[in-house]
Design an enzyme around this catalytic site. Structure first.
Site, PDB file in Angstrom:
ATOM      1  N   SER A   1       0.828  -1.197   0.000  1.00 60.28           N
ATOM      2  CA  SER A   1       0.000   0.000   0.000  1.00 60.28           C
ATOM      3  C   SER A   1       0.866   1.252   0.000  1.00 60.28           C
ATOM      4  O   SER A   1       1.850   1.346   0.749  1.00 60.28           O
ATOM      5  CB  SER A   1      -0.898   0.006   1.240  1.00 60.28           C
ATOM      6  OG  SER A   1      -1.452   1.279   1.459  1.00 60.28           O
ATOM      7  N   LYS A   2       0.498   2.209  -0.848  1.00 62.03           N
ATOM      8  CA  LYS A   2       1.228   3.479  -0.874  1.00 62.03           C
ATOM      9  C   LYS A   2       1.100   4.204   0.461  1.00 62.03           C
ATOM     10  O   LYS A   2       1.997   4.929   0.884  1.00 62.03           O
ATOM     11  CB  LYS A   2       0.690   4.371  -2.004  1.00 62.03           C
ATOM     12  CG  LYS A   2       1.031   3.881  -3.402  1.00 62.03           C
ATOM     13  CD  LYS A   2       0.480   4.828  -4.452  1.00 62.03           C
ATOM     14  CE  LYS A   2       0.771   4.314  -5.855  1.00 62.03           C
ATOM     15  NZ  LYS A   2       0.193   5.195  -6.895  1.00 62.03           N
ATOM     16  N   ARG A   3      -0.052   4.033   1.121  1.00 64.60           N
ATOM     17  CA  ARG A   3      -0.296   4.746   2.370  1.00 64.60           C
ATOM     18  C   ARG A   3       0.373   4.062   3.564  1.00 64.60           C
ATOM     19  O   ARG A   3       0.922   4.711   4.444  1.00 64.60           O
ATOM     20  CB  ARG A   3      -1.802   4.860   2.627  1.00 64.60           C
ATOM     21  CG  ARG A   3      -2.528   5.742   1.614  1.00 64.60           C
ATOM     22  CD  ARG A   3      -3.924   6.082   2.110  1.00 64.60           C
ATOM     23  NE  ARG A   3      -4.674   6.834   1.114  1.00 64.60           N
ATOM     24  CZ  ARG A   3      -5.531   6.293   0.273  1.00 64.60           C
ATOM     25  NH1 ARG A   3      -5.746   4.997   0.294  1.00 64.60           N
ATOM     26  NH2 ARG A   3      -6.188   7.036  -0.610  1.00 64.60           N
TER      27      ARG A   3
END
Length: 320
Positions: free
Chosen positions: A299-301
């Protein structure tokens, strides 16, 4: 048919070339039998991440192992989401990690390599409009003047009727406008987009012959999707079809999140009369999370290791 030709001239009076002109300008590549032409086509709406680097590496190795060509195309038609110097950041990051292409886009101030450019989509507007004009001429595309409010009304009606969401069939309000109505709308200064006139039927199935996953059966596309936005710039779906054909792409290697788009892309290639490349959908990079058998997509987050900056800061050498 004459009405379609008149409509094409009304919408695209400035386009005097034909698809055949561009087919001659970008002839078929002369490569050994079995050679694969692949492309890495990022959008400069974010920085290159580990999944993108992995896909780019697969593209290069696939082409190189078959005596083919791997090229870099920058898909920069979404100007609203584009980040400043995003394309240069992607090109620089690829070079830092030794992923080198035979052709393609270059950083600002440097010359592109290859004879099938420009390799930035923002510089190919006239090419896309030429193919769009041809679709209008053959009755396969039409202008849509629906405002945001009208599209919202359509969505609300579909919710109330528990119908599939989207612009299609009887919900496509502009699908059957007469040329007189279209001309009056244009003279009145109404903005419009250009939509595909889909011939799909939800009851019919098509087969995606994926080179990794085998045959995948899906319903045909029924949506009258947008081909050109109101500024005349193409959507990703239409632009990549034209470019993959003209640039001689033989194999599209992309993430499996694009499988659901295959019916639309197949329809666009068919409607445009263009040869479709073969597709291979690769799995996302996963990580173990909370247990030996629990996996999830990076996940980028949540995950710093999604970003290439993480590996630079941690001191990983590029080869590793």
């Amino acid at each position: 048919m004459d009405q379609n030709k008149n409509l094409a001239e009304l919408l695209f009076p400035h386009i005097d070339k034909t698809p055949e002109y561009y087919e001659a300008l970008y002839p078929q590549r002369q490569l050994p039998e079995g050679a694969r032409v692949t492309r890495f086509a990022p959008s400069p709406t974010g920085y290159l991440h580990i999944g993108g680097l992995f896909g780019a590496l697969v593209d290069v190795l696939t082409a190189r192992s078959t005596g083919g060509v791997a090229y870099l195309r920058i898909e920069d038609t979404d100007k609203k989401r584009e980040i400043e110097h995003g394309a240069d950041e992607i090109i620089t990051s690829l070079a830092q990690y030794g992923v080198c292409f035979d052709e393609g886009a270059a950083a600002d101030g440097e010359a592109e390599k290859g004879s099938y450019g420009p390799y930035r989509q923002s510089m190919r507007k006239e090419i896309y409009q030429t193919f769009a004009k041809d679709l209008v001429k053959r009755g396969l595309a039409y202008p849509c003047f629906c405002s945001a409010e009208e599209l919202d009304e359509i969505r609300k009606a579909q919710e109330a009727e528990k119908a599939d969401m989207g612009y299609y069939g009887s919900y496509a309000k502009c699908r059957n406008l007469s040329i007189e109505e279209i001309e009056a709308n244009i003279k009145a200064g109404k903005e419009y987009v250009l939509r595909l006139r889909s011939d799909g039927n939800a009851e019919n199935k098509i087969t995606c012959r994926d080179l990794i996953r085998g045959n995948i059966e899906m319903p045909e596309n029924i949506m009258d999707v947008v081909l050109l936005k109101s500024d005349g710039i193409p959507t990703y779906h239409f632009a990549h079809v034209v470019d993959d054909f003209l640039m001689g792409t033989t194999h599209v290697i992309r993430g499996d999140e694009w499988i659901s788009s295959y019916p639309l892309h197949e329809q666009l290639f068919r409607a445009s009369g263009l040869k479709m490349p073969k597709y291979a959908h690769i799995a996302p990079i996963m990580k173990l999370d909370g247990g030996e058998n629990k996996k999830r997509k990076l996940s980028k987050r949540k995950d710093p290791e999604q970003s290439l900056d993480y590996y630079r800061q941690e001191g990983y050498p590029p080869l590793a």
